[in-house]
Each structure stands twice: as structure tokens, then as C-alpha cells.
Design a protein around this motif. Structure first.
Motif, PDB file in Angstrom:
ATOM      1  N   ILE A 121       0.848  -1.194   0.000  1.00  0.00           N
ATOM      2  CA  ILE A 121       0.000   0.000   0.000  1.00  0.00           C
ATOM      3  C   ILE A 121       0.881   1.242   0.000  1.00  0.00           C
ATOM      4  O   ILE A 121       1.721   1.421   0.885  1.00  0.00           O
ATOM      5  CB  ILE A 121      -0.927   0.006   1.229  1.00  0.00           C
ATOM      6  CG1 ILE A 121      -1.831  -1.228   1.204  1.00  0.00           C
ATOM      7  CG2 ILE A 121      -1.768   1.276   1.257  1.00  0.00           C
ATOM      8  CD1 ILE A 121      -2.669  -1.401   2.445  1.00  0.00           C
ATOM      9  N   GLY A 122       0.703   2.091  -0.997  1.00  0.00           N
ATOM     10  CA  GLY A 122       1.470   3.327  -1.089  1.00  0.00           C
ATOM     11  C   GLY A 122       1.950   3.572  -2.505  1.00  0.00           C
ATOM     12  O   GLY A 122       1.983   2.656  -3.328  1.00  0.00           O
ATOM     13  N   SER A 166       7.573   2.511  -1.538  1.00  0.00           N
ATOM     14  CA  SER A 166       6.640   1.503  -2.030  1.00  0.00           C
ATOM     15  C   SER A 166       7.234   0.742  -3.203  1.00  0.00           C
ATOM     16  O   SER A 166       7.139  -0.494  -3.292  1.00  0.00           O
ATOM     17  CB  SER A 166       5.323   2.175  -2.434  1.00  0.00           C
ATOM     18  OG  SER A 166       4.459   1.255  -3.063  1.00  0.00           O
ATOM     19  N   MET A 167       7.866   1.477  -4.130  1.00  0.00           N
ATOM     20  CA  MET A 167       8.491   0.822  -5.294  1.00  0.00           C
ATOM     21  C   MET A 167       9.638  -0.088  -4.854  1.00  0.00           C
ATOM     22  O   MET A 167       9.819  -1.189  -5.385  1.00  0.00           O
ATOM     23  CB  MET A 167       9.020   1.875  -6.275  1.00  0.00           C
ATOM     24  CG  MET A 167       7.945   2.774  -6.838  1.00  0.00           C
ATOM     25  SD  MET A 167       6.629   1.873  -7.676  1.00  0.00           S
ATOM     26  CE  MET A 167       5.262   2.995  -7.414  1.00  0.00           C
ATOM     27  N   VAL A 188      -1.157  -1.108  -4.250  1.00  0.00           N
ATOM     28  CA  VAL A 188      -2.513  -0.595  -4.023  1.00  0.00           C
ATOM     29  C   VAL A 188      -2.381   0.880  -3.654  1.00  0.00           C
ATOM     30  O   VAL A 188      -1.767   1.221  -2.639  1.00  0.00           O
ATOM     31  CB  VAL A 188      -3.224  -1.371  -2.895  1.00  0.00           C
ATOM     32  CG1 VAL A 188      -4.631  -0.830  -2.688  1.00  0.00           C
ATOM     33  CG2 VAL A 188      -3.263  -2.858  -3.215  1.00  0.00           C
ATOM     34  N   TYR A 189      -2.934   1.732  -4.505  1.00  0.00           N
ATOM     35  CA  TYR A 189      -2.767   3.183  -4.312  1.00  0.00           C
ATOM     36  C   TYR A 189      -4.103   3.875  -4.519  1.00  0.00           C
ATOM     37  O   TYR A 189      -4.838   3.565  -5.459  1.00  0.00           O
ATOM     38  CB  TYR A 189      -1.719   3.712  -5.297  1.00  0.00           C
ATOM     39  CG  TYR A 189      -1.356   5.162  -5.097  1.00  0.00           C
ATOM     40  CD1 TYR A 189      -0.919   5.624  -3.861  1.00  0.00           C
ATOM     41  CD2 TYR A 189      -1.440   6.073  -6.146  1.00  0.00           C
ATOM     42  CE1 TYR A 189      -0.576   6.955  -3.672  1.00  0.00           C
ATOM     43  CE2 TYR A 189      -1.096   7.409  -5.975  1.00  0.00           C
ATOM     44  CZ  TYR A 189      -0.661   7.841  -4.730  1.00  0.00           C
ATOM     45  OH  TYR A 189      -0.320   9.162  -4.549  1.00  0.00           O
ATOM     46  N   ARG A 190      -4.412   4.819  -3.648  1.00  0.00           N
ATOM     47  CA  ARG A 190      -5.742   5.424  -3.683  1.00  0.00           C
ATOM     48  C   ARG A 190      -5.878   6.498  -4.755  1.00  0.00           C
ATOM     49  O   ARG A 190      -7.008   6.901  -5.070  1.00  0.00           O
ATOM     50  CB  ARG A 190      -6.087   6.009  -2.314  1.00  0.00           C
ATOM     51  CG  ARG A 190      -5.215   7.150  -1.868  1.00  0.00           C
ATOM     52  CD  ARG A 190      -5.387   7.456  -0.393  1.00  0.00           C
ATOM     53  NE  ARG A 190      -4.621   8.618   0.027  1.00  0.00           N
ATOM     54  CZ  ARG A 190      -5.151   9.821   0.187  1.00  0.00           C
ATOM     55  NH1 ARG A 190      -6.431  10.025  -0.044  1.00  0.00           N
ATOM     56  NH2 ARG A 190      -4.395  10.836   0.576  1.00  0.00           N
ATOM     57  N   VAL A 218       2.907  -2.139   4.314  1.00  0.00           N
ATOM     58  CA  VAL A 218       2.383  -0.776   4.396  1.00  0.00           C
ATOM     59  C   VAL A 218       3.517   0.220   4.154  1.00  0.00           C
ATOM     60  O   VAL A 218       4.507   0.240   4.890  1.00  0.00           O
ATOM     61  CB  VAL A 218       1.734  -0.518   5.771  1.00  0.00           C
ATOM     62  CG1 VAL A 218       1.171   0.902   5.839  1.00  0.00           C
ATOM     63  CG2 VAL A 218       0.632  -1.540   6.035  1.00  0.00           C
ATOM     64  N   ALA A 219       3.351   1.038   3.113  1.00  0.00           N
ATOM     65  CA  ALA A 219       4.383   2.026   2.751  1.00  0.00           C
ATOM     66  C   ALA A 219       3.729   3.379   2.524  1.00  0.00           C
ATOM     67  O   ALA A 219       3.794   3.956   1.435  1.00  0.00           O
ATOM     68  CB  ALA A 219       5.126   1.564   1.498  1.00  0.00           C
TER      69      ALA A 219
END
Length: 610
Positions: free
Chosen positions: A361-362, A367-368, A385-387, A464-465
Motif C-alpha cells: 500500500i502506497g 513503495s516501489m 494498491v494506491y488510492r 504498508v508504505a
């Protein structure tokens, strides 16, 4: 007789498109630090020239606004002028018949509100607050103010060791930054006016790869002063390097087994090979910096003890803890932070992900790093997963492209809503709420739920990132001011009522880039030196090659190549390949030498010491 024709662009249109492209390049390469009032004048005159002239608001009104701004710049305006300008701009916005007139007046109106202080400074004191401090755009945009044209010219001459010496005057991590620097210096490179920016980071990498081992300069005579530095990351080590060169004895306290901080325990080996990081650290330690590993502030040592033992204490602990999602079951097995995940890999505590599904997430660089590391550890499927949208990700475009090439799945516009766990309290998956783009705020599109049902994404491991925090508990107890999770210092790095204590880097600014941590270290090192009663200067006696007078014809930019995705995803070896010497010479030859030509020669384009 044919009824229709295949449309082809007219010559006039082709010429106009070329002019627009040229204007875009000039805007892109405009140097930082320009006077906003003068920029408003230039934009207003451009718009005024483009209007049809049929309506009075554009024909007369924009001309009047231009006259007012010129009066401000010439020192002939009064404070009443600003009120008249504001009323005139609003009148034009309400009555102009075209978008050009409206936008030109709106730009002036926004400026009167957004940077009114600059208008006032021109009127009351007859001076501009935004004059050039450094006329070379790339140097101005580099947080550490590295002499970029100088080392680019040295690389072009094949003098790689001298390039490293020049780099170290402002940045003791030339090799590291050659691999991972975010190169903000390239954003306004004036070569953009011709074709494309210089590959500044790539040329730094060339210098580091071809220079071999380069010893640091001689330290100044010892002062007898002792300085404790908490944190062995890029900020702490940079400060230690410069303070040691000034003649002060520094001791770095690091809680982890090896030095480097997030460079070693946060950035994977495929981006920054640790043997190359060690090259920079070895050069720093050669100056005489002492190190004490395995000691954590608040547990093994306290600020109070260090203040009694040392003349100065510098806090550079970085941002080494994680942020939480705030969802139920976040403590389930199989859920971990990207910081901890990458730190374990850095410690060689490898997590076997063979055949597992991993979700991260991030949308930032961390995140990468996490997804590409998970892929290399054998995960069957890895998803981000990114919002928000891909365009909104804060990760470097090259990192996103690299992840996609390695088979990472991007799940965008999906906001985590709940975590699914099994009977053993182990994560099974995550529910995400579909999002859609909405109104633009502060130049960035916001998001809102689409109203559709949540989507289930199965995963065996959830990483979680979404950001990093700073461990501030002990510092608060020691009386050091902390606000919103950051240590609050003056702009000098000092504290109001704590003599001999300084702080800098991520712990004071919040999570930032490596080069910003190095820049903060330079500031704090200079101010610690002043606090101790000295005025040492850091210089470099490398002779810079003369600028050539030959024309710079348009030439493509040399980018660093990468190993094939199917090959590199199987190991942790470096992904990027260095330039060849021939490529480096051509790329260095593209530099326009702004340190010598144009405005640089009038303002003194080179800072030889600090």
C-alpha cells in the motif's frame, strides 16, 4: 472532381507549433529566483499581444494593468496603486469577452493576493526580494549547491578523480548520489532551450565509477572540541565529515550494526549496491570520524549524558519508523511496514516469499522499493494498491516504469477500507473502496468514492508504505521541542533554550531526499563551527576547465541503460548500467556552461568555498 480532401497541416500552422514548443522550452528552463512581479509583467504583455483588441477590457484594461506593474518595478507606484490594480483586474475578469483577457487579469489578481509582500517591497523600499543568489539554475536547484558545471566539465576532460574532489566540497556521498539522487538540478537545466536537460546524475555516476579510490582532503589542525552525532545516516555522516575537516573531533552514535541509515537499510541493493555505499563511508571515516555502533538513544545513552561529555550534540536520527493505516486487524500476522521489511533485507534477514501473493500500500519510492524487493524474493504476484492515479504517485517515473517492467501490478484508485484475517489472525486479503478523481486542489486532483462496492484483493503478505515517522519520545522527555512528530529547531539547526544542542535532516524537516539531508548537514556543520567560536571554510583547489566557445548544436540526451527485466528480477545486482567514456564525453559536451556564459559571468557563477 473529388468531394473530400485529406487534410494536411498548413505551413503557417507548422511554424506556429514550432514557436509554441520553443516558448514551452524557454518557460521550462527559466531559472529559479525570478522576480514574481516582473514575471507577471512578462506574462501580461504576452497575453495582451495575443488578444484580438475588439473589447475594451482587453485592449485598454490589460494595457493599464501593464502600466501599473511597470510603475511598481520602476519605484513610481504607491500603496494606492495596488488597490487600483486589484479593482481593475476584477473588472477585467468580470467583463472580458475571451479567456485570454480573463486569465491575464486573474493572474495579476492572484499575484496581488499571493505575493503582495513582493509588490510592497518594490513600492516601499525600491528593491526586489527575489534577486538571483546563484545565477546557475542547476546549482541553485541543488539543495547542497554542488558545483555541477564544474564537475560536468571535469568528467568531459576525463579528470574523474578531480570531479570527485570537487563534488565532495559540497556532498561527501558522490557515489551514492550517482546511483539514487532524485536530481532536482535537472528540472530547470537551460539546455532545455535547445533539446533536453543534461543527464547530471548519470555524469556523477561516471565520475564515481571511473575515479577509483580518492582520498579526502587534509583536516584543519585539531581544535580540541568534541561533538556527538546521533545517527549514522547521510545527514549525520555528512555533518561528521565537514566538522572533522574543520578540526573538531566527531563521534557518530548508530543504533544499527553498520553505518548508512536508510541508505543501507532502506534502499535495496539493486538500486544502491552496498559496496558502493561503503566507498563513500570509507572516505568519510578516513578523516578521523569515530563510530560507536549498537547504541540507541533513550535506552543505552541519554541526551543528558552526551551533553555532559561533549561540547556539542547533533541530532540526525532520520525518519526510521512507519506510519499506520489505522484499520482494524492491522496487527495481524503477515502485515509489516515497508521500513521494517526493507531493513530486514538490509540486515540479510531474508523473508521467503516463494509462491506468495504480496500487496503493498502506497505510491512513493519506498513503495516501489518494497514491491521490487518482494518480486526478487520469489513472490508469485506483487501488487501496488494506491488510492490515487499513477500520475499522482510521488515515486520517480523511472521507478514506476521499472516496477511495471518487472511484472508488478498497479491497482490504482483503490483506498484500503478493511483487512481480512483468518482464524489464526493471519492476513488473507484487503478490501479496497473504488475511488474516482474529483476537484483539483492546490494543483492536484483530489479523490472521492465512486459509490461502488468494495473490491477484495487476496494477499498472503501485506506491506504498508504510506510514510515514515520519527522516534521523538526520548527527546520530548529531555526537553527538546517536538511538534507534529518533528523536532522543532530554528532555521540554523539550533534550539532556543538548549545551548550546544543542534538538529537537522529528516528528524527536523520530515522525510525528505538524501541530497536534502546532506544540504541540512552542511548548514548545521557551519553553524556548529560558529557556535564553537571558529570560522573554518570548506574549499576545493581543483582547477575547472575553461569553457569552450564552440556552438552547441542540438544533440540527444544519453540516458543510463538498464539490465533486461527478466534477468535483473532474479537477483539483487545493480539494475542500471553506467555510461561509456565516449557517451560521457558527448553528454558532458552538451553542457552550456552557465557558470561562465550569460548571466553567470556577471554574477560570479562559481562559489569556491562555504
Amino acid at each position: 472532381m473529388s468531394r473530400l480532401e485529406i487534410a494536411s497541416p498548413k505551413k503557417a500552422k507548422i511554424v506556429m507549433e514550432g514557436l509554441y514548443k520553443d516558448l514551452e522550452r524557454r518557460i521550462e528552463s527559466s531559472p529559479p529566483g525570478l522576480c514574481p512581479v516582473d514575471m507577471a509583467r512578462a506574462f501580461l504583455e504576452l497575453c495582451h499581444a495575443q488578444t484580438c483588441g475588439k473589447c475594451v477590457p482587453c485592449r485598454i484594461g490589460l494595457g493599464q494593468l501593464n502600466n501599473f506593474i511597470r510603475e511598481v518595478l520602476d519605484g513610481k507606484a504607491t500603496m494606492k496603486t495596488l488597490d487600483i490594480m486589484e479593482q481593475t483586474a476584477l473588472s477585467i475578469m468580470e467583463s472580458a469577452d475571451c479567456a485570454i483577457g480573463y486569465e491575464a487579469a486573474n493572474m495579476v489578481y492572484k499575484g496581488l493576493i499571493g505575493y503582495r509582500d513582493d509588490y510592497v517591497e518594490h513600492i516601499q523600499n525600491g528593491r526586489c526580494t527575489c534577486t538571483y543568489n546563484q545565477p546557475v539554475p542547476c546549482v541553485s536547484l541543488c539543495p547542497a549547491h554542488v558545483d555541477i558545471p564544474g564537475y560536468v566539465a571535469l568528467v568531459g576532460e576525463g579528470r574523474y578523480a578531480d570531479a570527485i574532489r570537487l563534488l565532495r566540497k559540497d556532498n561527501p556521498f558522490p557515489t551514492t548520489c550517482g546511483f539514487i539522487c532524485e536530481h532536482p538540478c535537472e528540472a530547470r537545466c537551460r539546455r532545455n532551450m535547445v533539446d533536453d536537460s543534461i543527464n547530471i546524475r548519470g555524469l556523477k555516476r561516471v565520475a564515481a565509477d571511473f575515479a577509483g579510490e580518492v582520498d579526502p582532503p587534509q583536516c584543519a589542525p585539531g581544535t580540541g572540541k568534541k561533538i556527538a552525532i546521533l545517527g549514522g545516516g547521510p545527514g549525520g555522516l555528512s555533518a561528521a565529515y565537514y566538522l572533522q575537516l574543520m578540526g573538531h573531533q566527531t563521534t557518530v552514535y548508530e543504533m544499527l550494526p553498520k553505518l548508512g541509515g536508510m541508505l543501507r537499510y532502506g534502499i535495496p541493493n539493486y538500486r544502491l549496491p552496498k559496496d558502493r555505499l561503503d566507498d563513500d563511508i570509507r572516505a568519510i571515516l578516513k578523516t578521523g570520524v569515530q563510530v560507536k555502533n549498537g547504541l540507541k538513544i533513550g535506552q543505552d545513552i541519554t541526551i543528558q549524558q552526551l551533553r555532559q561529555e561533549y561540547d556539542v550534540v547533533l541530532i540526525t536520527i532520520g525518519a526510521s519508523t512507519d506510519k499506520k493505516l489505522g484499520l482494524e486487524n492491522e496487527d495481524a500476522d503477515g502485515i509489516l511496514s515497508a521500513v521494517q521489511f526493507l531493513r530486514n533485507v538490509g540486515k540479510n534477514q531474508i523473508m521467503d516469499l516463494t509462491g506468495k501473493e504480496v500487496a503493498v500500500i502506497g505510491g512513493g519510492n519506498v513503495s516501489m522499493d518494497a514491491v521490487r524487493t518482494a518480486k526478487r524474493l520469489g513472490a508469485k504476484k506483487v501488487s501496488i494498491v494506491y488510492r490515487r492515479r499513477v500520475a499522482d504517485m510521488t515515486a520517480l517515473p523511472g521507478e514506476i516504469d521499472g516496477a511495471v517492467a518487472e511484472g508488478i501490478e498497479l491497482q490504482t484508485l483503490k483506498a484500503p477500507s478493511s483487512i481480512d484475517v483468518d482464524e489464526n489472525h493471519h492476513v488473507k486479503g484487503i478490501y479496497v473502496t473504488p475511488q474516482m478523481v474529483s476537484s483539483i486542489r492546490d494543483g492536484r486532483a483530489s479523490i472521492k468514492p465512486t459509490g461502488e462496492e468494495d473490491i477484495y484483493i487476496p494477499c498472503d503478505v501485506l506491506i504498508v508504505a504510506i510514510g515514515q515517522n520519527i522516534e521523538t519520545h526520548h527527546f520530548e522527555q529531555a526537553g527538546i521541542p517536538v511538534e507534529r512528530g518533528k523536532i522543532v529547531t530554528k532555521s540554523t539547526g539550533a534550539f532556543e533554550n538548549l545551548p550546544g544542542v543542534f538538529a537537522g535532516g529528516d528528524c527536523a524537516s520530515g522525510p525528505a531526499s538524501v541530497i536534502k539531508a546532506i544540504a541540512a548537514a552542511k548548514v548545521v556543520a557551519a553553524n556548529i563551527d560558529e557556535y564553537l567560536g571558529y570560522h573554518h571554510e570548506i574549499s576545493c583547489d581543483v582547477e575547472i576547465p575553461e569553457a569552450h566557445l564552440d556552438d552547441r548544436t542540438p544533440c540527444g540526451r544519453v540516458n543510463l541503460t538498464e539490465r533486461e527485466a527478466c534477468e535483473r528480477v532474479c537477483d539483487f545486482e545493480a539494475v542500471e548500467n553506467c555510461m561509456t567514456e565516449k557517451e560521457a564525453k558527448q553528454e558532458a559536451g552538451r553542457c552550456l556552461r552557465c557558470d561562465h556564459f550569460g548571466y553567470g559571468i556577471f554574477k560570479g557563477g562559481r562559489e569556491t568555498l562555504w
